[in-house]
Motif scaffolding. Structure first.
Motif, mmCIF file in Angstrom:
data_model
loop_
_atom_site.group_PDB
_atom_site.id
_atom_site.type_symbol
_atom_site.label_atom_id
_atom_site.label_comp_id
_atom_site.label_asym_id
_atom_site.label_seq_id
_atom_site.Cartn_x
_atom_site.Cartn_y
_atom_site.Cartn_z
ATOM 1 N N GLN A 186 -3.157 61.152 77.131
ATOM 2 C CA GLN A 186 -1.999 60.659 76.996
ATOM 3 C C GLN A 186 -2.273 58.989 76.989
ATOM 4 O OE1 GLN A 186 1.940 61.482 79.424
ATOM 5 N NE2 GLN A 186 1.169 60.062 80.863
ATOM 6 N N GLN A 187 -3.077 58.667 77.631
ATOM 7 C CA GLN A 187 -3.541 57.263 77.589
ATOM 8 C C GLN A 187 -3.516 56.749 76.131
ATOM 9 O OE1 GLN A 187 -5.218 54.905 80.853
ATOM 10 N NE2 GLN A 187 -7.008 54.887 79.598
ATOM 11 N N SER A 188 -4.629 57.605 75.595
ATOM 12 C CA SER A 188 -5.047 57.203 74.127
ATOM 13 C C SER A 188 -3.870 57.070 73.312
ATOM 14 C CB SER A 188 -6.234 58.099 73.618
ATOM 15 O OG SER A 188 -7.203 57.966 74.297
ATOM 16 N N VAL A 189 -3.099 58.018 73.264
ATOM 17 C CA VAL A 189 -1.813 57.957 72.461
ATOM 18 C C VAL A 189 -0.759 56.990 72.525
ATOM 19 C CG1 VAL A 189 0.372 59.485 72.155
ATOM 20 C CG2 VAL A 189 -1.803 60.686 72.395
ATOM 21 N N ILE A 190 -0.900 56.612 74.010
ATOM 22 C CA ILE A 190 0.235 55.564 74.309
ATOM 23 C C ILE A 190 -0.244 54.222 73.986
ATOM 24 C CG2 ILE A 190 1.150 54.341 76.352
ATOM 25 C CD1 ILE A 190 1.522 56.767 77.817
ATOM 26 N N GLU A 191 -1.617 53.968 74.182
ATOM 27 C CA GLU A 191 -2.447 52.882 73.760
ATOM 28 C C GLU A 191 -1.997 52.522 72.153
ATOM 29 O OE1 GLU A 191 -5.346 52.140 76.340
ATOM 30 O OE2 GLU A 191 -6.363 50.641 74.926
ATOM 31 N N VAL A 192 -2.329 53.509 71.396
ATOM 32 C CA VAL A 192 -2.025 53.318 70.178
ATOM 33 C C VAL A 192 -0.647 53.094 69.561
ATOM 34 C CG1 VAL A 192 -1.872 55.701 69.122
ATOM 35 C CG2 VAL A 192 -3.062 53.953 67.688
ATOM 36 N N LEU A 193 0.311 53.871 70.344
ATOM 37 C CA LEU A 193 1.664 53.604 69.683
ATOM 38 C C LEU A 193 2.080 52.461 70.226
ATOM 39 C CD1 LEU A 193 2.955 57.234 71.026
ATOM 40 C CD2 LEU A 193 2.793 56.209 68.549
ATOM 41 N N VAL A 194 1.904 52.031 71.619
ATOM 42 C CA VAL A 194 2.418 50.663 72.066
ATOM 43 C C VAL A 194 1.922 49.713 71.348
ATOM 44 C CG1 VAL A 194 2.557 49.084 74.121
ATOM 45 C CG2 VAL A 194 3.001 51.670 74.229
ATOM 46 N N GLY A 195 0.341 49.274 71.026
ATOM 47 C CA GLY A 195 -0.324 48.229 70.544
ATOM 48 C C GLY A 195 0.282 48.273 69.153
ATOM 49 N N LYS A 196 0.303 49.385 68.179
ATOM 50 C CA LYS A 196 0.375 49.148 66.957
ATOM 51 C C LYS A 196 2.121 48.607 66.542
ATOM 52 C CE LYS A 196 -1.975 51.085 63.291
ATOM 53 N NZ LYS A 196 -3.132 52.271 62.809
ATOM 54 N N THR A 197 2.878 49.356 67.367
ATOM 55 C CA THR A 197 4.322 49.054 67.126
ATOM 56 C C THR A 197 4.518 47.593 67.638
ATOM 57 O OG1 THR A 197 4.743 51.123 67.772
ATOM 58 C CG2 THR A 197 6.510 49.685 67.848
#
Ligand code: KG4
Ligand code: ZN
Length: 338
Positions: free
Chosen positions: A237-248
């Motif tokens: 979950q942390q990996s998914v969140i990091e990429v979603l938040v960072g990229k957005t």
């Protein structure tokens, strides 16, 4: 203006009445999760049959109070499952014909994009939207009402789909997102870390490699304790969140947009919402979410999107069912990565 909206694009049969695009007068959602649970995913044929069985009751319940005069009927015409979309359209057209009410077609993604409007009354373009659900992971810019340009999308699995598949690998149920979120919450410190799928040089996403990383981790031994599984869920979950938040947030900064909206089933994830709130100041951006109940598929968001269409007198989507209805991806802009 009262709009009666109908949504049947996937596995929720939903109807709602929305006043002036922002006040939800009624909202009924009949979930098919019990039908699809045993298959760990949505079975299209079963979905259309279940829509046929419940659509009449769902609309009746949403429009119980016949004092509510309806000015227009809105219905999702795509993207989604063809058979499921057809059930909604037939219901909308029949009702429109019987009651002599005009029917407008709405794009499901536009519905998710505009769903935060119900919670945040003063929302207006320019906005960057992250639509993150079981079928989609897309970054879309809206520079004015009704104008959408996609800057990035997943190249393989949608984020919600990855949640569902990892939950299945862990021997947990469907839909996986809420279960993984719940299990991850029991972890005080994440020790099982996974790669962050950044895909440098593009605003696109990819989650299949991360999913495979979880699979390889699980192959390391035969038995995993519940605590270890929760660690894996939290790391994923942390990996998914990091990429979603960072990229957005990077995209918002790059395209000089100060308002980010996050919609779709995965937007219900509290850890994702908290991560956006923690990071937004650093980027000078405000992240807005719909009410958690309006993150997963619902008809109120379709009513809100239809209102915007009618108010800004744009052509509706037409009533042609388009299972692969798309928002065009822009190619011409220069990306600025840091
Ligand atoms: O928007 P939605 O209802 O349907 C589509 O348009 O796809 O999204 C459903 C997806 C599922 O994959 C589900 O696992 C995910 O959203 N989801 C979540 C959460 N609640 C639903 N993912 C992560 N955390 C959640 N709390
Ligand atoms: Zn959806």
């Amino acid at each position: 203006m009262n709009i009666l909206a109908i949504e049947t694009s996937c596995d929720e049969t939903a109807a709602a009445i929305v006043k002036d695009g922002q006040k939800v007068v009624s909202s009924i959602i009949h979930s098919q999760i019990p039908v699809h649970k045993q298959y760990n995913g949505v079975v299209p044929e079963l979905a259309s049959r279940a829509h046929v069985q419940s659509i009449h009751d769902v609309i009746q319940l949403a429009w119980k109070n016949k004092q509510n005069k309806i000015d227009a009927i809105a219905v999702t015409v795509g993207p989604g499952l063809a058979g499921s979309l057809l059930v909604g359209r037939m219901a909308a057209q029949t009702l429109g014909w019987l009651e002599e009410i005009p029917v407008v077609g709405v794009n499901h993604i536009e519905g998710h994009f505009l769903s935060p409007m119900i919670e945040h009354k003063k929302l207006e373009p320019p906005m960057l939207g992250l639509i993150v659900s079981g079928g989609h992971t897309e970054l879309i810019i809206s520079t004015r009402w009704g104008r959408y340009e996609k800057i990035g999308q997943t190249r393989d699995d949608a984020a919600g789909e990855a949640f569902d598949k990892v939950s299945k690998m862990l021997g947990w149920g469907y839909p996986g997102g809420p279960i993984i979120e719940r299990m991850a919450r029991t972890v005080a410190r994440i020790k099982t870390l996974f790669p962050i799928p950044w895909l440098h040089g593009t605003w696109d996403f990819s989650f299949s490699g991360l999913k495979t990383a979880v699979l390889y981790k699980l192959r390391e031994k035969k038995r995993w304790s519940h605590t270890e599984k929760c660690q894996i869920a939290a790391g994923f979950q942390q990996s998914v969140i990091e990429v979603l938040v960072g990229k957005t947030l990077k995209a918002a900064q790059s395209f000089h947009v100060s308002r980010v909206i996050v919609g779709g089933g995965v937007a219900a994830n509290r850890a994702l919402r908290e991560a956006f709130q923690t990071a937004e100041k650093r980027y000078g951006v405000k992240a807005l979410f719909p009410h958690p109940k309006l993150c997963t598929d619902n008809a109120a968001m379709i009513g809100a999107a239809a209102y915007i269409k009618l108010k800004h007198s744009r052509k509706s989507q037409g009533l042609q069912i388009q299972p692969h209805l798309n928002i065009p991806k822009i190619k011409s802009r220069t990306y600025q990565f840091s």
